[in-house]
Motif scaffolding. Structure first.
Motif, short mmCIF file in Angstrom:
data_model
loop_
_atom_site.label_atom_id
_atom_site.label_comp_id
_atom_site.label_asym_id
_atom_site.label_seq_id
_atom_site.Cartn_x
_atom_site.Cartn_y
_atom_site.Cartn_z
N ILE A 62 0.84 -1.18 -0.07
CA ILE A 62 0.01 -0.05 -0.07
C ILE A 62 0.70 1.30 0.01
O ILE A 62 0.51 2.24 -0.68
CB ILE A 62 -0.99 0.11 1.24
CG1 ILE A 62 -1.98 -1.06 1.04
CG2 ILE A 62 -1.58 1.33 1.28
CD1 ILE A 62 -2.95 -1.46 2.36
N GLY A 63 1.98 1.42 0.89
CA GLY A 63 2.69 2.58 0.89
C GLY A 63 3.50 2.41 -0.45
O GLY A 63 3.73 3.76 -1.00
N PHE A 66 0.91 4.03 -3.10
CA PHE A 66 0.79 5.27 -2.64
C PHE A 66 2.12 6.61 -2.95
O PHE A 66 1.97 7.31 -3.53
CB PHE A 66 0.59 5.74 -1.24
CG PHE A 66 0.35 6.98 -0.43
CD1 PHE A 66 -0.75 7.68 -0.95
CD2 PHE A 66 1.37 7.78 -0.12
CE1 PHE A 66 -0.89 8.97 -0.41
CE2 PHE A 66 1.08 8.99 0.45
CZ PHE A 66 -0.15 9.71 0.39
N GLY A 69 2.00 6.63 -6.93
CA GLY A 69 1.05 7.50 -7.33
C GLY A 69 1.43 9.03 -7.10
O GLY A 69 0.93 9.92 -7.90
N LEU A 70 1.95 9.34 -5.71
CA LEU A 70 2.42 10.67 -5.84
C LEU A 70 3.61 11.09 -6.81
O LEU A 70 3.36 12.47 -7.13
CB LEU A 70 3.14 10.77 -4.28
CG LEU A 70 2.07 10.85 -3.09
CD1 LEU A 70 3.23 11.02 -1.72
CD2 LEU A 70 1.23 11.93 -3.13
#
Length: 85
Positions: A62-63, A66, A69-70
Protein backbone atom coordinates in the motif's frame (compact mmCIF):
# COMPACT_ATOMS: atom_id res chain seq x y z
CA UNK A 1 -44.03 -70.54 9.82
CA UNK A 2 -42.01 -70.84 12.96
CA UNK A 3 -39.56 -68.26 14.19
CA UNK A 4 -36.72 -70.80 14.08
CA UNK A 5 -37.36 -71.50 10.41
CA UNK A 6 -37.44 -67.75 9.60
CA UNK A 7 -34.17 -67.22 11.49
CA UNK A 8 -32.51 -70.12 9.68
CA UNK A 9 -33.66 -68.71 6.33
CA UNK A 10 -32.30 -65.26 7.25
CA UNK A 11 -28.96 -66.76 8.33
CA UNK A 12 -28.67 -68.65 5.05
CA UNK A 13 -29.43 -65.47 3.09
CA UNK A 14 -26.86 -63.49 5.06
CA UNK A 15 -24.23 -66.21 4.57
CA UNK A 16 -25.00 -66.27 0.86
CA UNK A 17 -24.64 -62.50 0.63
CA UNK A 18 -21.32 -62.62 2.53
CA UNK A 19 -19.94 -65.28 0.19
CA UNK A 20 -20.96 -63.27 -2.87
CA UNK A 21 -19.37 -60.13 -1.44
CA UNK A 22 -16.18 -62.02 -0.61
CA UNK A 23 -15.91 -63.28 -4.16
CA UNK A 24 -16.74 -59.88 -5.72
CA UNK A 25 -14.76 -57.53 -3.49
CA UNK A 26 -11.62 -59.64 -3.13
CA UNK A 27 -10.61 -58.56 0.38
CA UNK A 28 -7.09 -57.23 0.80
CA UNK A 29 -4.75 -58.01 3.66
CA UNK A 30 -2.58 -54.91 4.16
CA UNK A 31 1.00 -55.16 5.31
CA UNK A 32 1.65 -54.93 9.04
CA UNK A 33 3.93 -51.90 8.58
CA UNK A 34 1.11 -50.01 6.85
CA UNK A 35 -1.32 -50.81 9.67
CA UNK A 36 1.22 -49.73 12.29
CA UNK A 37 1.97 -46.51 10.45
CA UNK A 38 -1.72 -45.73 10.00
CA UNK A 39 -2.45 -46.40 13.67
CA UNK A 40 0.42 -44.14 14.73
CA UNK A 41 -0.80 -41.30 12.48
CA UNK A 42 -4.38 -41.63 13.67
CA UNK A 43 -3.58 -41.80 17.39
CA UNK A 44 -0.91 -39.06 17.54
CA UNK A 45 -1.92 -35.45 17.72
CA UNK A 46 -0.73 -33.51 14.74
CA UNK A 47 1.06 -30.22 15.22
CA UNK A 48 -1.32 -27.65 13.80
CA UNK A 49 -0.08 -24.12 13.37
CA UNK A 50 -2.20 -21.17 12.38
CA UNK A 51 -0.39 -18.67 10.23
CA UNK A 52 -1.22 -15.05 10.82
CA UNK A 53 -1.37 -12.71 7.84
CA UNK A 54 1.76 -10.70 7.13
CA UNK A 55 0.54 -7.15 7.73
CA UNK A 56 3.97 -5.67 7.12
CA UNK A 57 3.94 -6.92 3.52
CA UNK A 58 0.45 -5.49 2.96
CA UNK A 59 1.53 -2.13 4.39
CA UNK A 60 4.60 -2.17 2.17
CA UNK A 61 2.47 -2.75 -0.94
CA UNK A 62 0.00 0.00 0.00
CA UNK A 63 2.84 2.41 0.84
CA UNK A 64 4.58 1.65 -2.47
CA UNK A 65 1.40 2.25 -4.44
CA UNK A 66 0.84 5.52 -2.60
CA UNK A 67 4.45 6.60 -3.21
CA UNK A 68 4.33 5.80 -6.94
CA UNK A 69 0.94 7.55 -7.18
CA UNK A 70 2.44 10.68 -5.64
CA UNK A 71 5.38 10.54 -8.06
CA UNK A 72 2.95 10.13 -10.99
CA UNK A 73 0.85 13.11 -9.84
CA UNK A 74 3.97 15.22 -9.32
CA UNK A 75 5.33 14.23 -12.76
CA UNK A 76 2.05 14.99 -14.52
CA UNK A 77 1.74 18.30 -12.67
CA UNK A 78 5.32 19.16 -13.62
CA UNK A 79 4.72 18.33 -17.32
CA UNK A 80 1.44 20.27 -17.58
CA UNK A 81 2.79 23.31 -15.71
CA UNK A 82 5.89 23.38 -17.94
CA UNK A 83 3.76 23.58 -21.13
CA UNK A 84 1.76 26.55 -19.82
CA UNK A 85 4.89 28.63 -19.13
Amino acid sequence: MSIKKIMDTNNLEINSIEKKLDSILLPVNPEESYITSLKRHLLNESGVTVEKPDYLFILLIIGSLFFFGLILVWLLNFLFNRKTD
